[in-house]
Design a protein around this motif. Structure first.
Motif, mmCIF file in Angstrom:
data_model
loop_
_atom_site.group_PDB
_atom_site.id
_atom_site.type_symbol
_atom_site.label_atom_id
_atom_site.label_comp_id
_atom_site.label_asym_id
_atom_site.label_seq_id
_atom_site.Cartn_x
_atom_site.Cartn_y
_atom_site.Cartn_z
ATOM 1 N N ALA A 130 0.764 -1.343 0.003
ATOM 2 C CA ALA A 130 -0.104 -0.039 0.066
ATOM 3 C C ALA A 130 0.919 1.217 0.171
ATOM 4 C CB ALA A 130 -0.917 -0.106 1.187
ATOM 5 N N THR A 131 2.252 1.206 -0.078
ATOM 6 C CA THR A 131 3.047 2.286 -0.165
ATOM 7 C C THR A 131 3.997 2.149 -1.511
ATOM 8 O OG1 THR A 131 4.641 0.949 1.193
ATOM 9 C CG2 THR A 131 3.048 2.551 2.454
ATOM 10 N N SER A 132 4.599 3.268 -1.809
ATOM 11 C CA SER A 132 5.277 3.356 -3.225
ATOM 12 C C SER A 132 6.812 2.951 -2.787
ATOM 13 C CB SER A 132 5.335 4.886 -3.640
ATOM 14 O OG SER A 132 4.107 5.085 -4.230
ATOM 15 N N TYR A 133 7.440 2.501 -3.578
ATOM 16 C CA TYR A 133 8.874 2.230 -3.503
ATOM 17 C C TYR A 133 9.199 2.716 -4.880
ATOM 18 C CZ TYR A 133 7.897 -0.893 0.231
ATOM 19 O OH TYR A 133 7.494 -1.376 1.586
ATOM 20 N N LYS A 134 10.915 3.133 -4.800
ATOM 21 C CA LYS A 134 11.400 3.896 -5.962
ATOM 22 C C LYS A 134 12.833 3.260 -6.081
ATOM 23 C CE LYS A 134 13.200 7.535 -3.237
ATOM 24 N NZ LYS A 134 13.350 9.106 -2.804
ATOM 25 N N LEU A 135 13.111 3.297 -7.498
ATOM 26 C CA LEU A 135 14.398 2.505 -8.104
ATOM 27 C C LEU A 135 15.587 3.708 -8.007
ATOM 28 C CD1 LEU A 135 12.931 0.672 -10.930
ATOM 29 C CD2 LEU A 135 13.471 -0.334 -8.567
ATOM 30 N N GLU A 136 16.492 3.605 -7.438
ATOM 31 C CA GLU A 136 17.733 4.346 -7.444
ATOM 32 C C GLU A 136 18.887 3.590 -8.138
ATOM 33 O OE1 GLU A 136 18.413 6.031 -3.588
ATOM 34 O OE2 GLU A 136 16.724 7.294 -3.504
ATOM 35 N N PHE A 137 19.810 4.210 -8.911
ATOM 36 C CA PHE A 137 20.753 3.681 -9.568
ATOM 37 C C PHE A 137 22.174 4.446 -9.231
ATOM 38 C CE2 PHE A 137 17.025 2.836 -11.934
ATOM 39 C CZ PHE A 137 17.048 1.472 -12.187
#
Length: 424
Positions: free
Chosen positions: A232-239
Motif C-alpha cells: 500500500a506504499t510506493s517504492y522507488k528505484l535508485e541507480f
C-alpha cells in the motif's frame, strides 16, 4: 437495517430478525487484517451490536449501532510483528473502518490492508533491497537509461514494465546488451522483496555479466521484464554507477520480513559430438573444435525471515541453460579387412583389426603395414615376406642386411604412404 429488510415487521420481530442476522454474521463471517505478507483475524467478539437502539431509527438510517472493543482489536494488531508499526498506524481510522464493517453486516469475508491506515508523515524510508551488476565494456545506452529511471516510483499495486517505464521517461528501449544488464540488475534487487514477478525471460546461454539465477533477458516488442508492487506504499528505484559496476537499490517503507535467495542447481556435463573430416588420416586422430560447456537447471527460492527464524519459502522460478556439447573432428574409420588363406579359404592367423594401415597385394592378399609388426605368417604366398629381420617395404625380398637397410632408407626418402600408413 444492516442489510436486513424490516419494513413489514413489528418492532419485536425486527429485533429478532436482526439479532439472528448478527448471530449468523459473527459465526460465519471473517474479518482479516493484512500487513504485507502477514494476516491476523479480528475476534468477532470485538463488535457489540445495539440492535434494540437501532430499530427505532429504521427508515432514517440503515446502519446498525455498533460499539467496538478496541483492546481486542489491539491484540490482533500486536500479532502483526513489525517494529515501529504502532507509531505509524492511525488506529482511530482503523477502528472507524472496522465499526463500519460491522454496521453494514457485510456477509462475505473482509480483508483490510493495514498499509491503508499508516500515516504518511514520518513514515521511514530505507533501502529495502539492493544489487550489484558488472557493466560491459561500453554502456552508452545504459548510462542514459539509468539517468532517466533514477528515482522512478512504483506506486501501490502498480505493475512495473521496464520497456514502458523507459517510454514514460522519454526514452526508447533498444535490443542490446545494455537493456539486459539493466533488467538483470533490477530483477536481482526485486528478488529480495515481496514484489510479484509477472514476466521475466532468460537467454539460451548464461551471459558473463550476471551470475546463475539472476538473469533477466529483454527483447523490445517481444520480451519484457514486469513485476508488481503489492504493498500500500510506493517504492522507488535508485541507480549508481561505481567504476565497472551498476548498483541498484529499492527504497521505501521497511518490510516485516527480510528476504534471502536460495538456489538449488543441477549440473549437466557436455557430451562429445564427432564430425568426420576426410582430410584427417584416421579415426584415432582428432582435432578439438569446441571444448563445450556445462548446462544448468536452477530453482530459485525466496525465503522469508523474521530475525533469524525462517517463516516461509516460495519458489520464484526455474532457469535452464542447456549444455553446449564438445565438438571434435576425426578421420573416417577404416573398415576391418579379413585376410583369407587361399589354400584353405579360412581367415589367416593374425588378421589385422579395423583402423590399422594395411597393404593389398595383386592376388588380393592384405597384410598390416609397418609399424604394425611382426607380420603374420602367410605360407605358400609368392612374393610375401613372412618374417623380415628388420622392417622394410612389404613385398620386397631382403637378401642381406645391406639390402634391408637400403630398402628402409628408400622408404624414408620417398615418404611412401601405403593405405593411410606412413613409412618410418
Amino acid at each position: 437495517m444492516g442489510s436486513v429488510a424490516v419494513g413489514n415487521l413489528t418492532s419485536d420481530e425486527a429485533v429478532a430478525e436482526v439479532n439472528n442476522k448478527v448471530s449468523d454474521w459473527q459465526k460465519n463471517s471473517q474479518v482479516v487484517l493484512k500487513y504485507n505478507e502477514q494476516t491476523v483475524n479480528v475476534d468477532p467478539g470485538a463488535w457489540t451490536f445495539r440492535t434494540e437502539d437501532s430499530i427505532p431509527k429504521a427508515g432514517k438510517s440503515t446502519k446498525l449501532l455498533v460499539d467496538l472493543k478496541k483492546d481486542m482489536v489491539d491484540k490482533s494488531i500486536a500479532q502483526l510483528k513489525s517494529d515501529g508499526l504502532d507509531q505509524l498506524l492511525d488506529k482511530e481510522m482503523l477502528y472507524a473502518r472496522l465499526k463500519k464493517v460491522g454496521a453494514d453486516l457485510q456477509s462475505s469475508n473482509i480483508e483490510l490492508n493495514v498499509n491503508e491506515f499508516l500515516t504518511t508523515y514520518g513514515q521511514p524510508e530505507e533501502v529495502v533491497s539492493e544489487s550489484s551488476a558488472t557493466l560491459p565494456g561500453e554502456h552508452v545506452l545504459l548510462e542514459d537509461w539509468i539517468k532517466g529511471l533514477n528515482g522512478y516510483k512504483v506506486k501501490p499495486g502498480q505493475t512495473f514494465s521496464l520497456i514502458q517505464a523507459l517510454e514514460e521517461s522519454g526514452m526508447t528501449a533498444q535490443d542490446s546488451i545494455d537493456i539486459n544488464v539493466l533488467a538483470s540488475a533490477i530483477y536481482t534487487a526485486v528478488q529480495k522483496t515481496n514484489f510479484t514477478i509477472i514476466e521475466r525471460h532468460t537467454s539460451r546461454k548464461l551471459p558473463d555479466y550476471v551470475k546463475l539465477g539472476y538473469e533477466a533477458y529483454v527483447k523490445p516488442d517481444d520480451m519484457d521484464f514486469v513485476f508488481q508492487n503489492p504493498n500500500a506504499t510506493s517504492y522507488k528505484l535508485e541507480f549508481i554507477v561505481n567504476e565497472d559496476a551498476l548498483l541498484t537499490s529499492i527504497v521505501g517503507a521497511p518490510f516485516p520480513y527480510t528476504y534471502k535467495i536460495k538456489l538449488d542447481t543441477q549440473v549437466f556435463k557436455p557430451k562429445t559430438v564427432i564430425h568426420f573430416n576426410e582430410n584427417l588420416s584416421s579415426f584415432v586422430s582428432s582435432v578439438l573444435i569446441d571444448s563445450g560447456s556445462e548446462g544448468y537447471l536452477t530453482t530459485i527460492n525466496r525465503e522469508s525471515y523474521k530475525g533469524s527464524e525462517k517463516v516461509d519459502s516460495a519458489k520464484l522460478t526455474e532457469d535452464f541453460y542447456p549444455p553446449e556439447h564438445r565438438l571434435e573432428e576425426r578421420g573416417f574409420p577404416v573398415e576391418k579387412t579379413v585376410v583369407t588363406d587361399p589354400s584353405s579359404g579360412t581367415p589367416a592367423e593374425g588378421t589385422p583389426t579395423a583402423g590399422n594401415p594395411v597393404t593389398t597385394y595383386p592376388d588380393g592378399t592384405v597384410i598390416p603395414t609397418y609399424p604394425y609388426y611382426p607380420y603374420p605368417v602367410y605360407p605358400n604366398l609368392p612374393g610375401v615376406i613372412t618374417n623380415p629381420v628388420i622392417p622394410g617395404i612389404p613385398g620386397i625380398p631382403s637378401t642381406d642386411k645391406q639390402t634391408d637397410t637400403q630398402t628402409v632408407n628408400q622408404g624414408k626418402s620417398t615418404g611412401t604412404n601405403v593405405s593411410g600408413g606412413g613409412s618410418k
